[in-house]
Design a protein around this motif. Structure first.
Motif, mmCIF file in Angstrom:
data_model
loop_
_atom_site.group_PDB
_atom_site.id
_atom_site.type_symbol
_atom_site.label_atom_id
_atom_site.label_comp_id
_atom_site.label_asym_id
_atom_site.label_seq_id
_atom_site.Cartn_x
_atom_site.Cartn_y
_atom_site.Cartn_z
ATOM 1 N N PHE A 3 81.386 -74.398 -26.973
ATOM 2 C CA PHE A 3 80.508 -74.988 -25.962
ATOM 3 C C PHE A 3 80.282 -74.075 -24.762
ATOM 4 N N ARG A 4 80.924 -72.890 -24.701
ATOM 5 C CA ARG A 4 80.823 -72.065 -23.493
ATOM 6 C C ARG A 4 79.527 -71.278 -23.433
ATOM 7 N N CYS A 5 79.304 -70.410 -24.423
ATOM 8 C CA CYS A 5 78.213 -69.439 -24.356
ATOM 9 C C CYS A 5 76.954 -69.949 -25.054
ATOM 10 N N VAL A 6 75.805 -69.477 -24.593
ATOM 11 C CA VAL A 6 74.576 -69.713 -25.343
ATOM 12 C C VAL A 6 74.625 -68.894 -26.643
ATOM 13 N N GLY A 7 73.822 -69.297 -27.619
ATOM 14 C CA GLY A 7 73.881 -68.726 -28.957
ATOM 15 C C GLY A 7 73.860 -67.208 -29.056
ATOM 16 N N PRO A 8 72.884 -66.527 -28.424
ATOM 17 C CA PRO A 8 72.825 -65.071 -28.582
ATOM 18 C C PRO A 8 74.062 -64.342 -28.063
ATOM 19 N N ILE A 9 74.760 -64.925 -27.092
ATOM 20 C CA ILE A 9 75.959 -64.283 -26.556
ATOM 21 C C ILE A 9 77.133 -64.443 -27.515
ATOM 22 N N ILE A 10 77.397 -65.663 -27.956
ATOM 23 C CA ILE A 10 78.586 -65.896 -28.780
ATOM 24 C C ILE A 10 78.407 -65.394 -30.208
ATOM 25 N N GLU A 11 77.186 -65.063 -30.589
ATOM 26 C CA GLU A 11 76.940 -64.614 -31.959
ATOM 27 C C GLU A 11 77.760 -63.371 -32.319
ATOM 28 N N LYS A 121 89.039 -67.768 -19.157
ATOM 29 C CA LYS A 121 88.121 -67.960 -18.037
ATOM 30 C C LYS A 121 86.681 -67.748 -18.487
ATOM 31 N N GLU A 122 85.744 -68.070 -17.622
ATOM 32 C CA GLU A 122 84.327 -67.881 -17.923
ATOM 33 C C GLU A 122 83.567 -67.622 -16.633
ATOM 34 N N ARG A 123 82.397 -67.025 -16.771
ATOM 35 C CA ARG A 123 81.478 -66.805 -15.654
ATOM 36 C C ARG A 123 80.059 -67.023 -16.179
ATOM 37 N N ASP A 124 79.142 -67.380 -15.280
ATOM 38 C CA ASP A 124 77.748 -67.549 -15.697
ATOM 39 C C ASP A 124 77.160 -66.220 -16.161
ATOM 40 N N SER A 155 82.870 -62.870 -24.939
ATOM 41 C CA SER A 155 82.695 -64.322 -25.068
ATOM 42 C C SER A 155 83.017 -65.064 -23.767
ATOM 43 N N ARG A 156 82.908 -64.368 -22.625
ATOM 44 C CA ARG A 156 83.191 -65.000 -21.334
ATOM 45 C C ARG A 156 81.929 -65.464 -20.621
ATOM 46 N N ALA A 157 80.765 -64.897 -20.974
ATOM 47 C CA ALA A 157 79.519 -65.218 -20.261
ATOM 48 C C ALA A 157 78.911 -66.510 -20.780
ATOM 49 N N ARG A 158 78.528 -67.374 -19.873
ATOM 50 C CA ARG A 158 77.872 -68.612 -20.270
ATOM 51 C C ARG A 158 76.379 -68.392 -20.537
ATOM 52 N N ASP A 159 75.706 -67.699 -19.628
ATOM 53 C CA ASP A 159 74.246 -67.648 -19.690
ATOM 54 C C ASP A 159 73.644 -66.249 -19.805
#
Length: 258
Positions: A3-11, A121-124, A155-159
């Motif tokens: 649920f953290r990252c948008v699709g292209p990031i977590i791919e 952790k995560e960041r936008d 895998s830390r970026a959300r957006d």
């Protein structure tokens, strides 16, 4: 389920470390979405000095200053991760502290470090600094040694995620699998499932459709031939980000009626 990252990031992590078994489920609200989610930056004057690349650091610092000065980015959190030790991150942190001041650093929850700094952790918005440069490529980033580091970092970026690098993929050896894969990901985040591509290819009904299908899939697009549309069929549909779809007809004025 992720649920953290948008699709292209977590791919990237989904493909490289989880055998496509992750299920990305986050759909950002319009106010959260940043397009494009992946930004690849080649620093042409990058030069490595030990574990520091000042040109990469300068780009990241200037880009962060631009972000925090943008009123539309008011609530965005920012992180910087060095893919090579932590000296690069420390340099960036010190410069940002001097040039932005503590108030802006706290407002945007700016953090800098190596991958371990961001575990859990995560960041936008995240910046990945590769540090390596043509003058000193360094040891290959093999999956056996660096998998955890790259998995966490990517895998830390959300957006939005930036890759800031000074080397081209062609300058890296075949053994440098992770760095090559990461660079490739930013140009074509959704790698093709070869079995799916080969199976769908059989649905093409003319030599021209085959040529079009092959060209599009080779460029990384997700293509489905012969898609039903009422009583007709569309020669092929190309899928893009945010549920965008493009219909392509390859056979002139001919309708496909069953």
């Amino acid at each position: 389920e992720h649920f953290r990252c948008v699709g292209p990031i977590i791919e990237f992590s989904k493909r490289e470390f989880y055998n496509h078994e992750l299920r990305p489920l986050r759909v950002p609200r319009a106010s959260e979405r940043l397009d494009p989610p992946l930004i690849d930056v080649l620093v042409v004057d990058g030069y490595r000095e030990g574990d520091i690349n000042r040109a990469e650091a300068r780009f990241i610092i200037d880009e962060i200053k631009s972000i925090v000065a943008d009123p539309t980015m008011l609530g965005r959190s920012i992180g910087v991760v060095s893919l090579l030790a932590d000296k690069q991150a420390l340099l960036i942190w010190e410069r940002l502290t001097d040039e932005l001041g503590p108030e802006l650093m706290q407002r945007h929850k700016i953090a800098c470090g190596d991958a371990r700094t961001f575990q859990g952790k995560e960041r936008d918005i995240m910046f990945l600094s590769m540090v390596s440069a043509p003058n000193e490529i360094g040891a290959p980033a093999s999956p056996h040694i660096f998998a955890q580091r790259y998995n966490v970092a990517a895998s830390r970026a959300r957006d939005r995620m930036y890759l800031v690098r000074s080397v081209e993929s062609e300058q890296l050896s075949e053994a440098d699998a992770l760095r090559r894969a990461l660079i490739s990901h930013f140009s074509s985040p959704f790698s093709q499932d070869e079995a799916r591509v080969a199976d769908l290819r059989k649905l093409c009904e003319s030599p021209f459709e085959l040529e079009m299908y092959d060209e599009l899939t080779q460029r990384g697009y997700r293509v489905t031939p012969q898609v039903r549309a009422g009583q007709y069929r569309i020669d092929m549909v190309v899928e893009g980000h945010n549920d965008a779809r493009l219909a392509i007809e390859c056979d002139g004025d001919k309708y496909h009626v069953e």
